[in-house]
Each structure stands twice: as C-alpha cells, then as structure tokens.
Design a protein around this motif. Structure first.
Motif, PDB file in Angstrom:
ATOM      1  N   MET A   1       0.861  -1.265   0.033  1.00 24.88           N
ATOM      2  CA  MET A   1      -0.045   0.028  -0.022  1.00 24.88           C
ATOM      3  C   MET A   1       0.966   1.189  -0.098  1.00 24.88           C
ATOM      4  N   ARG A   2       0.315   2.240  -0.773  1.00 24.23           N
ATOM      5  CA  ARG A   2       1.241   3.568  -0.767  1.00 24.23           C
ATOM      6  C   ARG A   2       0.314   4.771  -0.171  1.00 24.23           C
ATOM      7  N   VAL A   3       0.982   5.438   0.893  1.00 27.06           N
ATOM      8  CA  VAL A   3       0.235   6.588   1.314  1.00 27.06           C
ATOM      9  C   VAL A   3       0.963   7.848   0.723  1.00 27.06           C
ATOM     10  N   VAL A   4       0.271   8.712   0.116  1.00 26.82           N
ATOM     11  CA  VAL A   4       0.937   9.993  -0.207  1.00 26.82           C
ATOM     12  C   VAL A   4      -0.040  11.234   0.199  1.00 26.82           C
ATOM     13  N   THR A   5       1.087  12.026   0.942  1.00 27.40           N
ATOM     14  CA  THR A   5       0.543  13.248   1.452  1.00 27.40           C
ATOM     15  C   THR A   5       1.145  14.402   0.848  1.00 27.40           C
ATOM     16  N   PRO A   6       1.041  15.719   1.140  1.00 25.89           N
ATOM     17  CA  PRO A   6       1.588  16.809   0.241  1.00 25.89           C
ATOM     18  C   PRO A   6       3.142  16.525   0.875  1.00 25.89           C
ATOM     19  N   ALA A   7       3.112  16.316   1.928  1.00 20.45           N
ATOM     20  CA  ALA A   7       4.684  16.424   2.827  1.00 20.45           C
ATOM     21  C   ALA A   7       5.420  15.036   2.335  1.00 20.45           C
ATOM     22  N   MET A   8       4.804  13.797   2.100  1.00 22.88           N
ATOM     23  CA  MET A   8       5.825  12.930   1.851  1.00 22.88           C
ATOM     24  C   MET A   8       4.955  11.414   1.202  1.00 22.88           C
ATOM     25  N   LYS A   9       5.539  10.680   0.745  1.00 23.09           N
ATOM     26  CA  LYS A   9       5.158   9.405   0.238  1.00 23.09           C
ATOM     27  C   LYS A   9       5.650   8.367   1.109  1.00 23.09           C
ATOM     28  N   LEU A  10       4.859   7.244   1.583  1.00 21.40           N
ATOM     29  CA  LEU A  10       5.293   6.244   2.228  1.00 21.40           C
ATOM     30  C   LEU A  10       4.680   5.079   1.800  1.00 21.40           C
ATOM     31  N   ASP A  11       5.420   4.018   1.724  1.00 28.00           N
ATOM     32  CA  ASP A  11       5.151   2.586   1.467  1.00 28.00           C
ATOM     33  C   ASP A  11       4.852   1.886   2.942  1.00 28.00           C
ATOM     34  N   VAL A  12       3.551   1.282   2.795  1.00 30.80           N
ATOM     35  CA  VAL A  12       2.952   0.771   4.038  1.00 30.80           C
ATOM     36  C   VAL A  12       2.985  -0.559   3.778  1.00 30.80           C
ATOM     37  N   ARG A  13       3.330  -1.538   4.538  1.00 31.49           N
ATOM     38  CA  ARG A  13       3.227  -2.993   4.702  1.00 31.49           C
ATOM     39  C   ARG A  13       2.292  -3.586   5.989  1.00 31.49           C
ATOM     40  N   ILE A  14       1.223  -4.027   5.708  1.00 28.73           N
ATOM     41  CA  ILE A  14       0.548  -4.708   6.867  1.00 28.73           C
ATOM     42  C   ILE A  14       0.925  -6.139   6.993  1.00 28.73           C
ATOM     43  N   ASP A  15       1.465  -6.403   8.396  1.00 27.89           N
ATOM     44  CA  ASP A  15       2.091  -7.721   8.621  1.00 27.89           C
ATOM     45  C   ASP A  15       1.075  -8.622   9.511  1.00 27.89           C
ATOM     46  N   ALA A  16       0.091  -7.927  10.380  1.00 29.68           N
ATOM     47  CA  ALA A  16      -0.685  -8.670  11.233  1.00 29.68           C
ATOM     48  C   ALA A  16      -1.966  -7.867  11.201  1.00 29.68           C
ATOM     49  N   LEU A  17      -3.149  -8.606  11.282  1.00 30.27           N
ATOM     50  CA  LEU A  17      -4.383  -8.203  11.448  1.00 30.27           C
ATOM     51  C   LEU A  17      -5.192  -8.928  12.419  1.00 30.27           C
ATOM     52  N   THR A  18      -5.693  -8.132  13.648  1.00 31.61           N
ATOM     53  CA  THR A  18      -6.026  -8.669  14.652  1.00 31.61           C
ATOM     54  C   THR A  18      -7.608  -7.980  14.960  1.00 31.61           C
ATOM     55  N   ALA A  19      -8.394  -8.710  15.783  1.00 31.91           N
ATOM     56  CA  ALA A  19      -9.583  -8.006  16.184  1.00 31.91           C
ATOM     57  C   ALA A  19      -9.028  -7.648  17.587  1.00 31.91           C
ATOM     58  N   LYS A  20      -9.099  -6.396  18.304  1.00 35.28           N
ATOM     59  CA  LYS A  20      -8.681  -6.131  19.596  1.00 35.28           C
ATOM     60  C   LYS A  20      -9.453  -5.110  20.022  1.00 35.28           C
ATOM     61  N   ASP A  21      -9.860  -5.099  21.255  1.00 30.81           N
ATOM     62  CA  ASP A  21     -10.896  -3.962  21.860  1.00 30.81           C
ATOM     63  C   ASP A  21     -12.090  -3.755  21.098  1.00 30.81           C
TER      64      ASP A  21
END
Length: 67
Positions: A1-21
C-alpha cells in the motif's frame, strides 16, 4: 500500500491483522517505522461496501498477483 501526502510518500506494509478491543487492528511498517492502524466496525463495513463495487472487483480479480 502507498500513502501519499503533500509532505511525503510512504510505502506501508501490513504484517498482522487482529480484532482487539472492538476494533480491527493492523500492524506493520510505514516507511522504516513500525505503525499501527485501527478501524472501527462501521469504517470496516464502509470499506467492504466500496470494495464490492463491480469496477473494484474486476480490478481485484484480474490483477497480476505479483504486482
């Protein structure tokens, strides 16, 4: 996944997915930093409805799996 903002671009990797609270918690890495993102059930339902649109389903089912 890639997040683009006016200030920066970030590659995002999701490693874990859980249900919590009562939230969907996603843990991974954004750029070089560990990160955590949470979704409320209402936000997840909204996302699922958007994913079920025909054009999005077509993209998901026809994409190259290595992309």
């Amino acid at each position: 996944m890639r997040v683009v903002t006016p200030a920066m671009k970030l590659d995002v990797r999701i490693d874990a997915l859980t249900a919590k609270d009562g939230l969907l918690q996603m843990s991974g890495v954004a750029g070089m930093l560990p990160c955590e993102t949470t979704l409320r059930p209402s936000e997840l339902r909204r996302m699922i409805r958007k994913l079920l649109r025909p054009s999005i389903l077509r993209l998901l089912l026809s994409s190259d799996p290595l992309r």
